[in-house]
Design a protein around this motif. Structure first.
Motif, short mmCIF file in Angstrom:
data_model
loop_
_atom_site.label_atom_id
_atom_site.label_comp_id
_atom_site.label_asym_id
_atom_site.label_seq_id
_atom_site.Cartn_x
_atom_site.Cartn_y
_atom_site.Cartn_z
N THR A 81 -24.47 -13.03 2.58
CA THR A 81 -25.41 -13.17 3.17
C THR A 81 -26.20 -11.98 3.03
OG1 THR A 81 -25.30 -15.27 4.27
CG2 THR A 81 -27.41 -14.04 4.99
N ALA A 82 -27.30 -11.77 1.57
CA ALA A 82 -26.99 -10.27 1.64
C ALA A 82 -28.32 -10.07 2.87
CB ALA A 82 -28.01 -10.40 0.78
N PRO A 83 -28.07 -8.49 2.87
CA PRO A 83 -29.29 -8.62 4.58
C PRO A 83 -30.79 -8.55 4.04
CG PRO A 83 -27.95 -6.44 3.42
CD PRO A 83 -27.76 -7.46 2.29
N THR A 84 -31.37 -8.83 5.19
CA THR A 84 -32.66 -9.42 5.01
C THR A 84 -33.68 -8.80 5.98
OG1 THR A 84 -34.14 -11.15 4.75
CG2 THR A 84 -32.18 -11.47 6.30
N THR A 85 -34.88 -8.51 6.12
CA THR A 85 -35.82 -8.72 7.39
C THR A 85 -36.31 -9.77 7.65
OG1 THR A 85 -37.49 -8.42 5.81
CG2 THR A 85 -36.01 -6.35 5.97
N SER A 86 -36.94 -9.19 9.57
CA SER A 86 -37.81 -10.24 9.97
C SER A 86 -38.40 -9.19 10.77
CB SER A 86 -37.29 -10.89 11.37
OG SER A 86 -37.78 -11.65 11.26
N GLY A 87 -40.05 -9.56 10.61
CA GLY A 87 -40.44 -8.86 11.48
C GLY A 87 -41.06 -7.09 10.41
N THR A 88 -40.20 -6.48 11.56
CA THR A 88 -39.88 -4.93 11.09
C THR A 88 -38.56 -4.45 11.68
OG1 THR A 88 -40.67 -3.95 13.50
CG2 THR A 88 -42.45 -3.73 11.99
N THR A 89 -37.60 -5.36 11.15
CA THR A 89 -36.22 -5.62 11.56
C THR A 89 -35.41 -5.45 10.07
OG1 THR A 89 -36.71 -5.54 13.35
CG2 THR A 89 -34.51 -5.23 12.82
N ALA A 90 -34.25 -5.15 9.90
CA ALA A 90 -33.33 -5.43 8.58
C ALA A 90 -32.52 -5.28 8.94
CB ALA A 90 -33.57 -3.42 7.82
N PHE A 91 -31.80 -6.01 8.77
CA PHE A 91 -30.43 -6.44 9.19
C PHE A 91 -29.36 -7.28 8.15
CE2 PHE A 91 -31.45 -10.89 9.97
CZ PHE A 91 -33.19 -11.47 10.07
N TRP A 92 -28.17 -7.24 8.64
CA TRP A 92 -26.89 -8.11 7.93
C TRP A 92 -26.12 -8.23 9.25
CZ3 TRP A 92 -21.68 -5.91 7.56
CH2 TRP A 92 -21.49 -6.58 6.26
N THR A 93 -25.30 -8.88 8.47
CA THR A 93 -24.28 -10.06 9.19
C THR A 93 -22.90 -10.44 8.69
OG1 THR A 93 -25.87 -9.89 11.50
CG2 THR A 93 -23.56 -11.00 11.18
N PRO A 94 -22.02 -10.03 8.46
CA PRO A 94 -20.38 -10.63 7.68
C PRO A 94 -21.23 -12.68 8.55
CG PRO A 94 -19.67 -8.96 9.22
CD PRO A 94 -21.46 -8.90 9.94
N SER A 95 -20.93 -13.14 7.03
CA SER A 95 -21.25 -14.37 6.62
C SER A 95 -19.98 -15.81 7.82
CB SER A 95 -21.82 -14.71 5.70
OG SER A 95 -20.47 -14.58 4.94
N ALA A 96 -19.32 -14.75 7.98
CA ALA A 96 -17.74 -15.79 8.51
C ALA A 96 -17.38 -14.54 9.68
CB ALA A 96 -16.97 -16.23 7.43
N SER A 97 -16.27 -15.35 10.54
CA SER A 97 -15.67 -14.66 11.31
C SER A 97 -14.70 -13.83 10.68
CB SER A 97 -15.11 -15.58 12.52
OG SER A 97 -16.25 -16.27 13.41
#
Lengths: 156, 67
Positions: A81-97
């Motif tokens: 899952t590529a980084p993305t934004t919501s509101g004024t925040t950009a974020f990224w999380t690994p897509s699996a444990s």
């Protein structure tokens, strides 16, 4: 209407996508300058007596855990899952444990280093947790929800 | 119930006694599972569920520095 000073939200996201370069830097090839592939990231565990933190610049085997079925350098991070934004925040999380299966880690460990194994093992982030040991078992780090409030890496 | 990996190799799961410990603090939830064979610890798993943390770069601070 007035202008307002701000860091552009799109810029925060583009930092995570390496779409800006303010100074000269040597990077490993991403296959194509016009359609680059994503880098690979890994996760390594560190003993509780280590000293990782904001000053960590790259992966190092110093103070990394060792034990049965644990490979130096850690495990690959699933990044679907590529980084993305919501509101004024950009974020990224690994897509699996992040999972270390059937390991024996007898020395207490309390940190994981996420690093870019494509770009000279450059450090991304250090995450700490309560000190753990594992015996012939599985150590699992479950990732938070990938949103602007909870994602593992957020640029607000 | 099937075989499970332990310090003594793969052992039939039904022969093992299970102990589960749950902890929570400001940083995470932790579930520890320990399996015993006749009182001897033969497997210990740890499952850490991270809570949201301060891993942000504050745009306001950067903007102030650039002003």
């Amino acid at each position: 209407m007035a202008n307002s000073q701000a860091m552009c939200t799109s810029f925060k996201n583009e930092l995570l996508l390496a779409q800006h370069q303010f100074g000269s830097a040597t990077i490993s090839t991403r296959g194509s300058l016009t359609s680059p592939s994503a880098d690979s990231f890994k996760a390594a565990l560190y003993v509780a007596t280590g000293s990782l933190g904001a000053g960590t610049t790259a992966y190092s085997a110093t103070n990394e855990v060792s034990g049965t079925n644990y490979t130096a350098g850690g495990v690959a991070v699933t990044n679907a899952t590529a980084p993305t934004t919501s509101g004024t925040t950009a974020f990224w999380t690994p897509s699996a444990s992040i999972v270390y299966a059937n390991v024996t880690l007898s020395t207490a460990f309390d940190a994981v280093l996420i690093y870019n194994s494509t770009q000279s093992n450059r450090a991304v982030s250090v995450h700490t947790f309560g000190s753990q040991t594992v015996t012939a078992g599985t150590f699992t780090l479950t990732m938070p929800t990938n949103d602007a409030s909870n994602a593992l890496i957020r640029i607000a | 119930m099937g075989l499970i990996y332990t310090t003594k190799g793969e052992i039939e799961r039904s022969l093992l006694t299970e102990e589960v410990e749950f902890k929570a603090n400001d940083q995470e939830y932790v579930v520890k599972r320990r399996l015993y064979l006749q009182g001897e610890l033969v497997r210990e798993d740890a499952h850490v569920i991270k809570k949201p943390e301060a891993m942000t770069v504050e745009a306001a601070a950067v903007a102030a520095a650039l002003a």
